[in-house]
Write a protein that holds these residues in place. Structure first.
Motif, short mmCIF file in Angstrom:
data_model
loop_
_atom_site.label_atom_id
_atom_site.label_comp_id
_atom_site.label_asym_id
_atom_site.label_seq_id
_atom_site.Cartn_x
_atom_site.Cartn_y
_atom_site.Cartn_z
N LYS A 125 -17.78 10.17 -38.41
CA LYS A 125 -17.11 8.77 -37.55
C LYS A 125 -18.30 7.90 -37.00
O LYS A 125 -18.20 7.73 -35.79
CB LYS A 125 -16.08 9.45 -36.61
N HIS A 126 -19.06 7.69 -37.65
CA HIS A 126 -20.52 6.97 -37.11
C HIS A 126 -20.00 5.60 -36.62
O HIS A 126 -20.70 5.09 -35.72
CB HIS A 126 -21.66 6.85 -38.22
N MET A 127 -19.19 4.62 -37.38
CA MET A 127 -19.11 3.45 -37.03
C MET A 127 -17.77 2.94 -37.69
O MET A 127 -17.02 3.70 -38.38
CB MET A 127 -20.11 2.50 -37.76
N LEU A 128 -17.18 1.66 -36.98
CA LEU A 128 -16.16 1.42 -37.39
C LEU A 128 -16.53 0.06 -38.41
O LEU A 128 -17.43 -0.89 -38.36
CB LEU A 128 -15.48 0.67 -36.32
N VAL A 129 -15.72 0.06 -39.62
CA VAL A 129 -16.09 -0.97 -40.49
C VAL A 129 -14.78 -1.62 -41.04
O VAL A 129 -13.71 -1.11 -40.88
CB VAL A 129 -16.70 -0.32 -41.89
N ARG A 130 -14.94 -2.63 -41.93
CA ARG A 130 -13.73 -3.19 -42.44
C ARG A 130 -12.40 -3.47 -41.68
O ARG A 130 -11.70 -2.82 -42.17
CB ARG A 130 -13.58 -2.63 -43.92
N GLY A 131 -12.66 -3.83 -40.44
CA GLY A 131 -11.44 -4.03 -39.67
C GLY A 131 -11.04 -2.87 -38.97
O GLY A 131 -9.75 -2.61 -38.54
N GLY A 132 -11.77 -1.79 -38.67
CA GLY A 132 -11.49 -0.84 -38.01
C GLY A 132 -11.32 0.58 -38.62
O GLY A 132 -11.06 1.55 -37.98
N GLU A 133 -11.66 0.56 -39.79
CA GLU A 133 -11.79 1.80 -40.62
C GLU A 133 -13.05 2.72 -40.27
O GLU A 133 -13.96 2.30 -39.95
CB GLU A 133 -11.95 1.50 -42.05
N ARG A 134 -12.83 3.95 -40.14
CA ARG A 134 -13.96 4.74 -39.52
C ARG A 134 -14.59 5.26 -40.59
O ARG A 134 -14.35 5.57 -41.77
CB ARG A 134 -13.25 6.11 -38.76
N ARG A 135 -16.11 5.15 -40.65
CA ARG A 135 -17.08 5.55 -41.56
C ARG A 135 -17.96 6.67 -41.16
O ARG A 135 -18.47 6.68 -39.98
CB ARG A 135 -17.65 4.22 -42.03
N ASP A 136 -18.03 7.75 -41.90
CA ASP A 136 -19.15 8.65 -41.88
C ASP A 136 -20.23 8.03 -42.66
O ASP A 136 -20.37 7.39 -43.69
CB ASP A 136 -18.52 9.86 -42.58
N SER A 137 -21.41 8.20 -42.20
CA SER A 137 -22.73 7.58 -42.60
C SER A 137 -23.81 8.80 -43.11
O SER A 137 -23.87 9.52 -42.29
CB SER A 137 -23.38 6.92 -41.63
N ALA A 138 -24.15 8.58 -44.21
CA ALA A 138 -25.43 9.49 -44.57
C ALA A 138 -26.70 8.96 -44.26
O ALA A 138 -26.72 7.82 -44.52
CB ALA A 138 -25.19 9.57 -46.23
N TRP A 139 -27.64 9.76 -43.76
CA TRP A 139 -28.83 9.31 -43.45
C TRP A 139 -30.05 9.83 -44.01
O TRP A 139 -29.84 10.94 -44.58
CB TRP A 139 -29.01 9.56 -41.76
N TYR A 140 -30.78 8.92 -44.53
CA TYR A 140 -31.89 9.21 -45.45
C TYR A 140 -33.20 8.51 -44.59
O TYR A 140 -33.14 7.63 -43.85
CB TYR A 140 -31.79 8.68 -46.52
N ALA A 141 -34.48 9.04 -44.96
CA ALA A 141 -35.64 8.52 -44.37
C ALA A 141 -36.79 8.73 -45.16
O ALA A 141 -37.08 9.79 -46.04
CB ALA A 141 -35.86 9.01 -42.86
N VAL A 142 -37.82 8.01 -45.07
CA VAL A 142 -38.99 8.13 -45.68
C VAL A 142 -40.06 8.02 -44.39
O VAL A 142 -39.89 7.03 -43.55
CB VAL A 142 -39.39 7.06 -46.58
N ILE A 143 -40.98 9.00 -44.30
CA ILE A 143 -41.97 8.98 -43.22
C ILE A 143 -43.23 8.45 -43.90
O ILE A 143 -43.36 8.68 -45.07
CB ILE A 143 -41.95 10.20 -42.26
N ASP A 144 -44.26 8.11 -42.74
CA ASP A 144 -45.51 7.81 -43.43
C ASP A 144 -46.31 9.05 -44.21
O ASP A 144 -46.97 8.71 -45.10
CB ASP A 144 -46.35 7.40 -42.06
N ASP A 145 -46.08 10.19 -43.52
CA ASP A 145 -46.48 11.32 -44.38
C ASP A 145 -46.03 11.55 -45.93
O ASP A 145 -46.78 11.99 -46.90
CB ASP A 145 -46.22 12.47 -43.73
N ASP A 146 -44.74 10.94 -46.15
CA ASP A 146 -44.25 10.90 -47.55
C ASP A 146 -44.51 9.85 -48.32
O ASP A 146 -44.48 9.84 -49.57
CB ASP A 146 -42.66 10.86 -47.28
#
Length: 160
Positions: A125-146
């Motif tokens: 339930k990370h954010m509200l989208v499209r007029g109030g729909e609750r969204r779960d967000s998948a997080w990814y990252a690249v760091i300088d070591d990668d």
């Protein structure tokens, strides 16, 4: 950009449905801090941007990405991610590049895993989208070591 943004499939899992009206598209466009047009084979095919830039931490996010369906699977998005990450890490000295997507967006999640970027979890339930729909967000990252391995992988994929 509006001219190529008409296919509703582009906006299905975006925060807003920019294809519904020129006004919604304009509001979305005005919310973008530092956006870049995607060109591939000299054709305008989409958009991506830097956002949530935290200079003090040397962290930024790449997002607000959409590509017209005719460019899906062509490498246009891969090339754009490569160019943006190369600039962030090599020219600007960032230490971390983040990505987040709707947790149900299988296409985006597969693309992020293939970069390769590291899956870091789901914010429920990370954010509200499209007029109030609750969204779960998948997080990814690249760091300088990668970055050296990610860069080499992407250069092979886009044939540099």
């Amino acid at each position: 950009m509006w001219a190529i943004a008409q296919d509703e499939r582009v906006w299905t899992l975006m925060k807003v449905r920019g294809s519904e009206s020129r006004e919604l598209f304009r509001a979305w466009w005005e919310s973008v801090d530092l956006g870049f047009a995607h060109y591939f084979d000299e054709r305008l095919v989409g958009h991506t941007s830097y956002l949530n830039v935290r200079e003090d931490d040397r962290v930024l996010e790449i997002g607000n990405t959409w590509v017209v369906p005719s460019a899906w699977g062509t490498g246009a998005n891969t090339e754009a991610k490569y160019l943006l990450m190369r600039h962030a890490f090599e020219d600007e000295g960032f230490l971390r590049v983040e990505f987040k997507t709707d947790a149900t967006n299988a296409r985006a999640r597969a693309a992020l895993a293939a970069l390769p970027s590291e899956f870091e979890g789901v914010f429920r339930k990370h954010m509200l989208v499209r007029g109030g729909e609750r969204r779960d967000s998948a997080w990814y990252a690249v760091i300088d070591d990668d970055w050296p391995v990610v860069k080499a992988t992407l250069e092979v994929r886009i044939s540099i």
